[in-house]
Design an enzyme around this catalytic site. Structure first.
Site, PDB file in Angstrom:
ATOM      1  N   LYS A   1       1.958   1.183  -0.131  1.00  0.00           N
ATOM      2  CA  LYS A   1       0.611   0.483  -0.986  1.00  0.00           C
ATOM      3  C   LYS A   1       1.845  -1.098  -1.348  1.00  0.00           C
ATOM      4  CE  LYS A   1      -1.532   4.083  -3.202  1.00  0.00           C
ATOM      5  NZ  LYS A   1      -2.741   4.046  -2.296  1.00  0.00           N
TER       6      LYS A   1
ATOM      7  N   ASN B   1       2.246  -3.413   1.475  1.00  0.00           N
ATOM      8  CA  ASN B   1       0.497  -3.683   2.395  1.00  0.00           C
ATOM      9  C   ASN B   1       0.572  -4.800   1.427  1.00  0.00           C
ATOM     10  OD1 ASN B   1       0.645  -1.624   4.433  1.00  0.00           O
ATOM     11  ND2 ASN B   1      -0.855  -0.531   2.992  1.00  0.00           N
TER      12      ASN B   1
ATOM     13  N   ASP C   1      -5.099  -2.120  -1.183  1.00  0.00           N
ATOM     14  CA  ASP C   1      -4.208  -2.830  -0.959  1.00  0.00           C
ATOM     15  C   ASP C   1      -4.939  -4.877  -0.741  1.00  0.00           C
ATOM     16  OD1 ASP C   1      -2.561  -0.481  -1.634  1.00  0.00           O
ATOM     17  OD2 ASP C   1      -2.480  -0.077   0.142  1.00  0.00           O
TER      18      ASP C   1
ATOM     19  N   GLY D   1      -6.276   0.330  11.037  1.00  0.00           N
ATOM     20  CA  GLY D   1      -4.464   0.008  10.540  1.00  0.00           C
ATOM     21  C   GLY D   1      -5.034  -0.747   8.887  1.00  0.00           C
TER      22      GLY D   1
HETATM   23  P1  ATP Z   1      -7.903   2.638   0.163  1.00  0.00           P
HETATM   24  O1  ATP Z   1      -7.403   3.525  -0.759  1.00  0.00           O
HETATM   25  O2  ATP Z   1      -9.029   3.125   1.406  1.00  0.00           O
HETATM   26  O3  ATP Z   1      -6.960   1.032   0.851  1.00  0.00           O
HETATM   27  P2  ATP Z   1      -9.665   1.780  -2.597  1.00  0.00           P
HETATM   28  O4  ATP Z   1     -10.088   3.215  -3.114  1.00  0.00           O
HETATM   29  O5  ATP Z   1      -8.098   1.083  -3.147  1.00  0.00           O
HETATM   30  O6  ATP Z   1      -8.838   1.393  -1.026  1.00  0.00           O
HETATM   31  P3  ATP Z   1     -12.002   0.673  -2.092  1.00  0.00           P
HETATM   32  O7  ATP Z   1     -13.595   0.665  -3.413  1.00  0.00           O
HETATM   33  O8  ATP Z   1     -12.408   1.512  -1.398  1.00  0.00           O
HETATM   34  O9  ATP Z   1     -10.464   0.527  -2.529  1.00  0.00           O
HETATM   35  O10 ATP Z   1     -11.923  -0.693  -1.663  1.00  0.00           O
HETATM   36  C1  ATP Z   1     -11.462  -2.119  -1.571  1.00  0.00           C
HETATM   37  C2  ATP Z   1     -12.158  -3.178  -1.584  1.00  0.00           C
HETATM   38  O11 ATP Z   1     -12.468  -3.538  -0.273  1.00  0.00           O
HETATM   39  C3  ATP Z   1     -13.548  -3.201  -1.549  1.00  0.00           C
HETATM   40  O12 ATP Z   1     -13.780  -3.972  -3.263  1.00  0.00           O
HETATM   41  C4  ATP Z   1     -14.250  -4.234  -1.096  1.00  0.00           C
HETATM   42  O13 ATP Z   1     -13.880  -5.668  -1.202  1.00  0.00           O
HETATM   43  C5  ATP Z   1     -13.609  -3.485  -0.342  1.00  0.00           C
HETATM   44  N1  ATP Z   1     -14.111  -2.632   0.868  1.00  0.00           N
HETATM   45  C6  ATP Z   1     -13.903  -1.548   1.005  1.00  0.00           C
HETATM   46  N2  ATP Z   1     -14.856  -0.673   1.426  1.00  0.00           N
HETATM   47  C7  ATP Z   1     -16.149  -1.411   1.835  1.00  0.00           C
HETATM   48  C8  ATP Z   1     -16.512  -1.728   2.687  1.00  0.00           C
HETATM   49  N3  ATP Z   1     -17.735  -0.178   3.507  1.00  0.00           N
HETATM   50  N4  ATP Z   1     -17.455  -2.405   2.742  1.00  0.00           N
HETATM   51  C9  ATP Z   1     -17.579  -3.390   3.308  1.00  0.00           C
HETATM   52  N5  ATP Z   1     -16.516  -3.753   1.950  1.00  0.00           N
HETATM   53  C10 ATP Z   1     -15.229  -3.117   1.794  1.00  0.00           C
HETATM   54  O1  RIB Z   2      -3.121   2.219   0.782  1.00  0.00           O
HETATM   55  C1  RIB Z   2      -2.735   2.607   1.814  1.00  0.00           C
HETATM   56  C2  RIB Z   2      -1.590   3.031   1.915  1.00  0.00           C
HETATM   57  O2  RIB Z   2      -1.488   4.179   0.143  1.00  0.00           O
HETATM   58  C3  RIB Z   2      -1.041   3.189   3.173  1.00  0.00           C
HETATM   59  O3  RIB Z   2      -0.452   2.044   3.863  1.00  0.00           O
HETATM   60  C4  RIB Z   2      -0.163   4.842   3.239  1.00  0.00           C
HETATM   61  O4  RIB Z   2       1.181   4.314   2.966  1.00  0.00           O
HETATM   62  C5  RIB Z   2       0.000   5.067   1.946  1.00  0.00           C
HETATM   63  O5  RIB Z   2       0.503   5.130   1.189  1.00  0.00           O
END
Ligand code: ATP
Ligand code: RIB
Length: 305
Positions: free
Chosen positions: A35, A38, A250, A285
């Site tokens: 994180k 990233n 991220d 990725g």
């Molecule tokens: P991850 O842990 O998978 O990196 P997260 O759970 O921390 O993600 P999310 O709320 O899933 O964060 O997504 C972060 C941002 O990415 C959202 O605010 C949106 O802008 C974009 N995003 C995520 N999923 C989608 C989707 N299916 N379509 C469009 N935008 C998306």
């Molecule tokens: O938020 C995505 C990240 O969470 C991945 O790149 C993985 O390394 C984990 O730390």
């Protein structure tokens, strides 16, 4: 940024195995992740001047992670190698709908201590924004937030993975950033879950009651909700095909941090974060799918604080 550096070991599966079950997946793909790395790369690709304080192991994955950071222009002067220790690893399974499940082995990330943060205090104090996550030892994150806040530097904490944190730390944050699961866990830890207010903006406002000056909840394909001292709202996300959501959060946090560092207000910073996050889900990725400044220019008309 003060944060974790991992390599992501990614396997695509039709569905995840139940306990005791074995499934066959795709060929293994090894990618730079973590994180902290990233978020640093997300902000740097968008044109930010970014330094990362962190730790990697003296191994091939560490070299891969470092090369990605250097290629993106992240200042790695404070990214030290820990002898005899493995670089952090994230084991990721990816399903056809683009969702991921992740197990992290922290490795060298565990070696970053509060004393290491104190040793770089001068650099922290000169930053416009210090962005943190919770893949490092908690006392280290906490010390970085204290040192930055004491110097009047804006502190952004992406509270992922979710855990309970003391109010003294919460009060330093502007904003706290969480996804929906982390928001639910935080409100549950504090005994503030349930109740009548169920809209997402109300949830962001309830997170503010835990101490932070502002709070943001990312909502996947629905965008983000935010609440600050003078404004609150929802930022919708564009409709895009979601190939892989790994690192979307991220990309959001990196872009939001950059916009705040450039003086934009929270609403504008969330709009920029949503555009970056939504761009990132279109490719596979984490770092490999992040936008650059041409993909997601800071739009004209974003208000400054
Ligand atoms: P991850 O842990 O998978 O990196 P997260 O759970 O921390 O993600 P999310 O709320 O899933 O964060 O997504 C972060 C941002 O990415 C959202 O605010 C949106 O802008 C974009 N995003 C995520 N999923 C989608 C989707 N299916 N379509 C469009 N935008 C998306
Ligand atoms: O938020 C995505 C990240 O969470 C991945 O790149 C993985 O390394 C984990 O730390």
């Amino acid at each position: 940024m003060v944060g974790s550096v991992n390599v992501d070991l990614v396997v695509e599966v039709a569905s995840r195995p139940e306990a005791g079950e074995t499934v066959t997946g795709s060929d293994l793909v090894t990618l730079p992740g973590g994180k902290g790395a990233n978020q640093a790369i997300a902000a740097a690709r968008l044109g930010g001047s970014v330094a990362l304080l962190g730790r990697i192991g003296d191994d091939t994955p560490g070299k891969l992670a470092l090369a990605a950071l250097v290629a993106a222009g992240v200042d790695c002067a404070d990214l030290a190698t820990v002898a005899g220790t493995a670089t952090g690893v994230a084991l990721i399974t990816l399903t056809p709908n683009g969702d991921n499940a992740i197990v992290v082995s922290p490795g060298a990330n565990r070696a970053l201590t509060p004393a290491d943060v104190e040793a770089t205090a001068d650099r922290l104090r000169r930053a416009a924004v210090v962005t943190l996550q919770l893949e490092l030892p908690f006392p280290t994150v906490s010390r970085a937030a204290e040192l930055a806040a004491m110097a009047g530097v804006r502190v952004v904490l992406n509270l992922a993975p979710a855990r309970q944190v003391p109010t003294t730390l919460m009060c330093l944050l502007d904003p706290l950033v969480v996804n929906e699961h982390e928001a639910a866990a935080l409100l549950d830890f504090s005994g503030a879950s349930g109740g009548t207010g169920s809209t997402l903006v109300v949830l962001a406002q309830r997170l503010r009651e835990l101490g932070p000056r502002s709070a943001v909840i990312t909502l996947g394909g629905a965008g983000a909700a935010f609440a600050g001292h003078d404004a609150a709202g929802i930022v919708p996300a564009p409709r895009v095909p979601a190939l892989d959501t790994t690192g979307a959060g991220d990309a959001f946090v990196g872009a939001l941090s950059l916009a705040l560092a450039r003086g934009h207000d929270l609403d504008a910073a969330c709009r920029y974060g949503v555009r970056a996050g939504s761009f990132a889900v279109r490719g596979k990725g984490a770092q490999t799918s992040f936008p650059d400044a041409e993909d997601v220019p800071i739009p004209r008309g974003l208000t400054r604080r």
